[in-house]
Design a protein around this motif. Structure first.
Motif, PDB file in Angstrom:
ATOM      1  N   ASP A 648     -17.870 -14.988 -61.643  1.00 26.31           N
ATOM      2  CA  ASP A 648     -17.975 -13.844 -62.541  1.00 26.31           C
ATOM      3  C   ASP A 648     -19.250 -13.057 -62.307  1.00 26.31           C
ATOM      4  O   ASP A 648     -19.943 -12.647 -63.243  1.00 26.31           O
ATOM      5  CB  ASP A 648     -17.902 -14.318 -63.995  1.00 26.31           C
ATOM      6  N   ASN A 649     -19.586 -12.861 -61.023  1.00 28.44           N
ATOM      7  CA  ASN A 649     -20.739 -12.053 -60.609  1.00 28.44           C
ATOM      8  C   ASN A 649     -22.090 -12.616 -61.043  1.00 28.44           C
ATOM      9  O   ASN A 649     -23.077 -11.886 -61.141  1.00 28.44           O
ATOM     10  CB  ASN A 649     -20.612 -10.604 -61.091  1.00 28.44           C
ATOM     11  N   ASN A 650     -22.138 -13.921 -61.303  1.00 26.40           N
ATOM     12  CA  ASN A 650     -23.433 -14.560 -61.545  1.00 26.40           C
ATOM     13  C   ASN A 650     -24.085 -14.833 -60.196  1.00 26.40           C
ATOM     14  O   ASN A 650     -23.639 -15.694 -59.441  1.00 26.40           O
ATOM     15  CB  ASN A 650     -23.242 -15.866 -62.331  1.00 26.40           C
ATOM     16  N   SER A 651     -25.138 -14.088 -59.904  1.00 28.33           N
ATOM     17  CA  SER A 651     -25.741 -14.167 -58.570  1.00 28.33           C
ATOM     18  C   SER A 651     -26.437 -15.494 -58.321  1.00 28.33           C
ATOM     19  O   SER A 651     -26.522 -15.948 -57.173  1.00 28.33           O
ATOM     20  CB  SER A 651     -26.733 -13.022 -58.370  1.00 28.33           C
ATOM     21  N   MET A 652     -26.949 -16.130 -59.367  1.00 32.19           N
ATOM     22  CA  MET A 652     -27.575 -17.430 -59.184  1.00 32.19           C
ATOM     23  C   MET A 652     -26.555 -18.447 -58.688  1.00 32.19           C
ATOM     24  O   MET A 652     -26.796 -19.187 -57.722  1.00 32.19           O
ATOM     25  CB  MET A 652     -28.225 -17.894 -60.482  1.00 32.19           C
ATOM     26  N   LEU A 653     -25.392 -18.482 -59.319  1.00 30.64           N
ATOM     27  CA  LEU A 653     -24.351 -19.406 -58.897  1.00 30.64           C
ATOM     28  C   LEU A 653     -23.770 -19.011 -57.544  1.00 30.64           C
ATOM     29  O   LEU A 653     -23.420 -19.874 -56.724  1.00 30.64           O
ATOM     30  CB  LEU A 653     -23.250 -19.459 -59.954  1.00 30.64           C
ATOM     31  N   ALA A 654     -23.684 -17.708 -57.306  1.00 33.93           N
ATOM     32  CA  ALA A 654     -23.161 -17.236 -56.018  1.00 33.93           C
ATOM     33  C   ALA A 654     -24.077 -17.649 -54.876  1.00 33.93           C
ATOM     34  O   ALA A 654     -23.614 -18.100 -53.824  1.00 33.93           O
ATOM     35  CB  ALA A 654     -23.001 -15.718 -56.053  1.00 33.93           C
ATOM     36  N   VAL A 655     -25.382 -17.494 -55.072  1.00 35.48           N
ATOM     37  CA  VAL A 655     -26.347 -17.868 -54.041  1.00 35.48           C
ATOM     38  C   VAL A 655     -26.359 -19.383 -53.852  1.00 35.48           C
ATOM     39  O   VAL A 655     -26.409 -19.882 -52.715  1.00 35.48           O
ATOM     40  CB  VAL A 655     -27.747 -17.333 -54.401  1.00 35.48           C
ATOM     41  N   ALA A 656     -26.293 -20.133 -54.953  1.00 33.41           N
ATOM     42  CA  ALA A 656     -26.228 -21.589 -54.844  1.00 33.41           C
ATOM     43  C   ALA A 656     -24.974 -22.009 -54.081  1.00 33.41           C
ATOM     44  O   ALA A 656     -25.012 -22.924 -53.247  1.00 33.41           O
ATOM     45  CB  ALA A 656     -26.247 -22.214 -56.233  1.00 33.41           C
ATOM     46  N   SER A 657     -23.862 -21.329 -54.332  1.00 33.70           N
ATOM     47  CA  SER A 657     -22.613 -21.637 -53.623  1.00 33.70           C
ATOM     48  C   SER A 657     -22.718 -21.319 -52.145  1.00 33.70           C
ATOM     49  O   SER A 657     -22.141 -22.025 -51.304  1.00 33.70           O
ATOM     50  CB  SER A 657     -21.448 -20.847 -54.237  1.00 33.70           C
ATOM     51  N   TYR A 658     -23.442 -20.259 -51.808  1.00 31.99           N
ATOM     52  CA  TYR A 658     -23.604 -19.888 -50.408  1.00 31.99           C
ATOM     53  C   TYR A 658     -24.284 -21.023 -49.647  1.00 31.99           C
ATOM     54  O   TYR A 658     -24.006 -21.267 -48.477  1.00 31.99           O
ATOM     55  CB  TYR A 658     -24.433 -18.614 -50.301  1.00 31.99           C
ATOM     56  N   ASN A 659     -25.160 -21.743 -50.337  1.00 31.92           N
ATOM     57  CA  ASN A 659     -25.890 -22.829 -49.697  1.00 31.92           C
ATOM     58  C   ASN A 659     -25.143 -24.157 -49.774  1.00 31.92           C
ATOM     59  O   ASN A 659     -25.001 -24.868 -48.778  1.00 31.92           O
ATOM     60  CB  ASN A 659     -27.266 -22.978 -50.349  1.00 31.92           C
ATOM     61  N   ALA A 660     -24.672 -24.506 -50.972  1.00 29.76           N
ATOM     62  CA  ALA A 660     -24.114 -25.843 -51.190  1.00 29.76           C
ATOM     63  C   ALA A 660     -22.598 -25.887 -51.175  1.00 29.76           C
ATOM     64  O   ALA A 660     -22.010 -26.971 -51.091  1.00 29.76           O
ATOM     65  CB  ALA A 660     -24.625 -26.397 -52.526  1.00 29.76           C
TER      66      ALA A 660
END
Length: 725
Positions: A648-660
């Motif tokens: 839902d456009n949460n960039s913190m979770l999106a960036v964490a997902s990009y890594n993990a």
């Protein structure tokens, strides 16, 4: 990116060319601090005029060829000798690259007399242009003229290499006179292709070819073939090469055969430890016994305490506490942990109290205070947590933990209903630690238009890159002039000759080396050289480093902005904040388009090949190459858009997902929920991902404060030494 190993080890497989542009604000100030600069460049009024024209020329570099030629031609015909000569030199360089050698010669005619600071380089261009026109005889004459008129100038290496094609003796002269020049290293490589056992060529590469892709293979061959004939000085050069390439086991073995110094003795031990080759304990003890008062002995004692049994480790730590006051805090903290392991709780508590009372200004004291504050915060006692965290800002203001401690004091003040104290604390973080991740979080909580975790994606901040370069802090007049003109490859070649102190550089030399590396597109090592200045330990070096941090040139070097056009284009296509994309690229690859991680992720945004293939199928992209910046950003931004959609456009979770990977992040959210996003970040169970999220958003904030006029001006009102004004 998903499916990639969480530990990344980058392999440099190539370097693209790039141009680092930095602020003109400091041009005059930096020149004024350089007494060795040439007289014509030190003149106040003339310097200001030259700075304007340099700025114009750098802006012109980005223009289409025809427009650039038109502008440069106008400057070349102006009645200002310095600016005219610079413009002619740049025109000639452009024309040579375009294959118009005859027109280049027109610009170069007589320029060596008009432009003395770059006279040898004018002759190099003339010889190259003549060769391209087919006038080999005249080209040879020009090379000989260069050797006659400028025999000791590093540009003479170009002549020696060119002349060596018909007379190998000139190659011998190049190796003897200019062994560090990249053109000389090319000769060494060519000779080794014919005969892999040429010792002189191998030694030249060992000392000066660190940038070569297969550098360590040359070192291995030199050691294997000539092990019994190498001098201690040879071993020291070999050891440094292995160390820089992170082959620590081989480095430790080589340092053991180098001249016996405190530094070499310590690196012998550390190399053996990191390389897991055995013998590190004895080597550390040897360092301590041989150099009992050297700083390396203090560090060796700390290292020993971590690899021997606790009961023996405490004895080493007691030595460090007694003999090395600058290491006492670190040793006391380590001792307290060992006493806890030995179930000596009372002694451990006494040791911690001693640390706080006698060495309270140490980084170790900051670590202890923050540990205690965090424990109290987790227990719900924010008042006591505040009590432990607040002294970090006053007693340990230079600690890496200070920005975090100050920010959380503000958060806890908010929770306790002390809104005024919270606001003052967040403003303090922005003033004192404007470069930190916590400065961004503070700016957000103060209501600045910087985006939070849920809104940062949608921001489209304006980007204004500075157009001119401040002078390099060290180097010859020719080096500085080439750098000012954006002649980055020639600047780099000349620097290889001038930089004679690579193993133990000064602060200014290391910064210069970093900037020059950035200029040729070696952003990985360039950023490392600049960022690693923070590891200096002596009081004098730290003072120089802190002074450098007050200059915007330092921050522009630390946060370069290559690939702006494709980043902006694909960010717009994916409706992503371009500075967030830039921040992620900096963290993933340091802007190196031709690198591969240990897990196989490739390019700027570290796209795994199978993930790239999956994305390409989704977007119906039939042909692509992950090493191409545009293709890589196209695929990587699609995936970043995908991870945003997942949360839902949460960039913190999106960036964490990009890594993990989305699966891991989904599990965290399902178990805990998000709650307070700042607390969620701190509770991410993967150490790498937790650090990754903070670093990406720290990058984002720094790009925002450096390149966005609105935020840089707003920050300057709070922190004038660190904002752009």
């Amino acid at each position: 990116m998903q499916k990639r190993g969480r530990k990344q080890v980058y392999r440099l497989v190539g370097a693209s060319l790039g141009v680092l542009v930095v602020s003109s604000v400091f041009v005059k100030a930096l020149f004024d601090r350089q007494p060795e600069a040439t007289q014509f460049m030190k003149s106040g009024a003339e310097l200001q005029s030259a700075a304007v024209q340099i700025q114009d020329i750098n802006v012109l570099k980005a223009l289409p060829t025809a427009k650039r030629t038109e502008k440069l031609t106008a400057i070349a015909h102006a009645k200002k000798p310095i600016e005219s000569s610079r413009a002619r030199y740049l025109l000639a360089t452009d024309l040579l690259q375009q294959g118009q050698a005859k027109k280049a010669l027109e610009q170069l005619k007589g320029l060596d007399a008009d432009y003395p600071v770059l006279a040898p380089y004018v002759l190099v261009k003339q010889a190259q242009a003549l060769e391209k026109t087919g006038d080999g005889a005249k080209s040879q004459e020009t090379w000989q003229d260069l050797l006659k008129r400028h025999p000791s100038d590093p540009a003479a290496a170009e002549a020696l290499v060119a002349l060596s094609k018909t007379n190998p003796q000139y190659g011998d002269q190049a190796i003897a006179q200019f062994p560090a020049h990249p053109r000389t290293i090319e000769i060494a490589q060519q000779r080794l292709q014919k005969d892999p056992n040429q010792r002189d060529a191998l030694q030249a590469i060992a000392r000066h070819g660190l940038y070569l892709e297969k550098y360590t293979a040359y070192l291995d061959h030199l050691v294997e073939k000539y092990r019994n004939q190498l001098t201690p000085a040879d071993w020291e050069a070999i050891a440094f090469g292995y160390w820089e390439k992170q082959q620590y086991g081989k480095a430790g073995t080589a340092y053991a055969k180098a001249p016996l110094t405190a530094r070499n003795a310590y690196r012998t031990a550390r190399g053996l430890q990191l390389g897991e080759t055995g013998g590190a304990t004895d080597a550390y003890i040897r360092t301590v016994n041989t150099f009992p008062t050297a700083p390396e002995a203090g560090l060796a004692l700390i290292r020993l305490s971590k690899i021997v049994q606790p009961e023996f480790a405490i004895a080493y730590l007691d030595q460090a506490i007694a003999r090395f006051p600058d290491r006492a805090g670190e040793a006391l903290l380590q001792k307290s942990k060992l006493l806890d392991e030995l179930n000596s709780k009372e002694s451990a508590a006494q040791t911690r109290q001693y640390l706080l009372s006698r060495h309270g200004k140490s980084d170790a004291a900051a670590e202890l205070r923050w540990q205690l504050a965090s424990e109290q915060a987790k227990a719900g006692d924010t008042q006591t947590a505040w009590k432990w965290a607040a002294p970090i800002v006053t007693q340990n203001p230079d600690s890496e933990l200070a920005p975090e401690a100050a920010f959380w004091v503000g958060k806890w003040a908010t929770q306790l209903g002390k809104s005024k104290e919270a606001q003052e604390t967040f403003e303090f973080v922005l003033k004192k630690y404007p470069q930190s991740y916590y400065a961004w979080r503070s700016a957000d909580l103060l209501g600045w238009n910087v985006g939070d975790f849920s809104s940062v994606r949608d921001l489209k901040p304006a980007v204004a890159r500075p157009s001119a370069r401040p002078p390099l802090p060290v180097g010859s007049d020719a080096l500085r002039e080439l750098h000012q003109l954006g002649q980055d490859q020639d600047t780099w070649k000349l620097w290889q000759v001038e930089f004679q102190n690579a193993a133990t550089p000064t602060v200014s030399e290391q910064f210069t080396d970093g900037v020059i590396r950035l200029g040729i597109g070696d952003h990985l090592d360039g950023i490392f050289m600049v960022s690693h200045l923070s590891q200096r330990e002596t009081a004098e070096e730290l003072q120089q480093y802190r002074a450098l941090k007050q200059q915007m040139s330092y921050w522009y070097a630390l946060y370069p902005f290559p690939y702006l056009e494709p980043i902006e284009a694909w960010s717009q296509e994916r409706q992503l904040n371009p500075l967030l994309v830039t921040a992620l690229i900096r963290q993933e690859s340091r802007f190196m388009s031709n690198i591969t991680s240990s897990a196989g992720a490739k390019g700027l945004m570290q796209v795994m090949p199978d993930t790239g293939a999956w994305i390409a199928e989704k977007i119906k992209l039939k042909e692509y190459q992950l090493a191409k910046p545009d293709d890589n950003i196209k695929l990587g931004t699609w995936y970043l858009d995908y991870t945003h959609d997942e949360y839902d456009n949460n960039s913190m979770l999106a960036v964490a997902s990009y890594n993990a990977g989305p699966g891991a992040v989904g599990d965290w959210v399902a178990k805990k929920g998000i709650g307070d996003p700042d607390q969620f970040v701190e509770s991410i169970p993967y150490d790498e991902t937790r650090g990754y999220v903070k670093l990406v958003f720290e990058n984002y904030w720094n790009y925002l404060r450096l390149y966005n006029p609105e935020i840089s001006q707003k920050l300057a009102q709070i922190s004038p030494k660190n904002g752009m004004n």
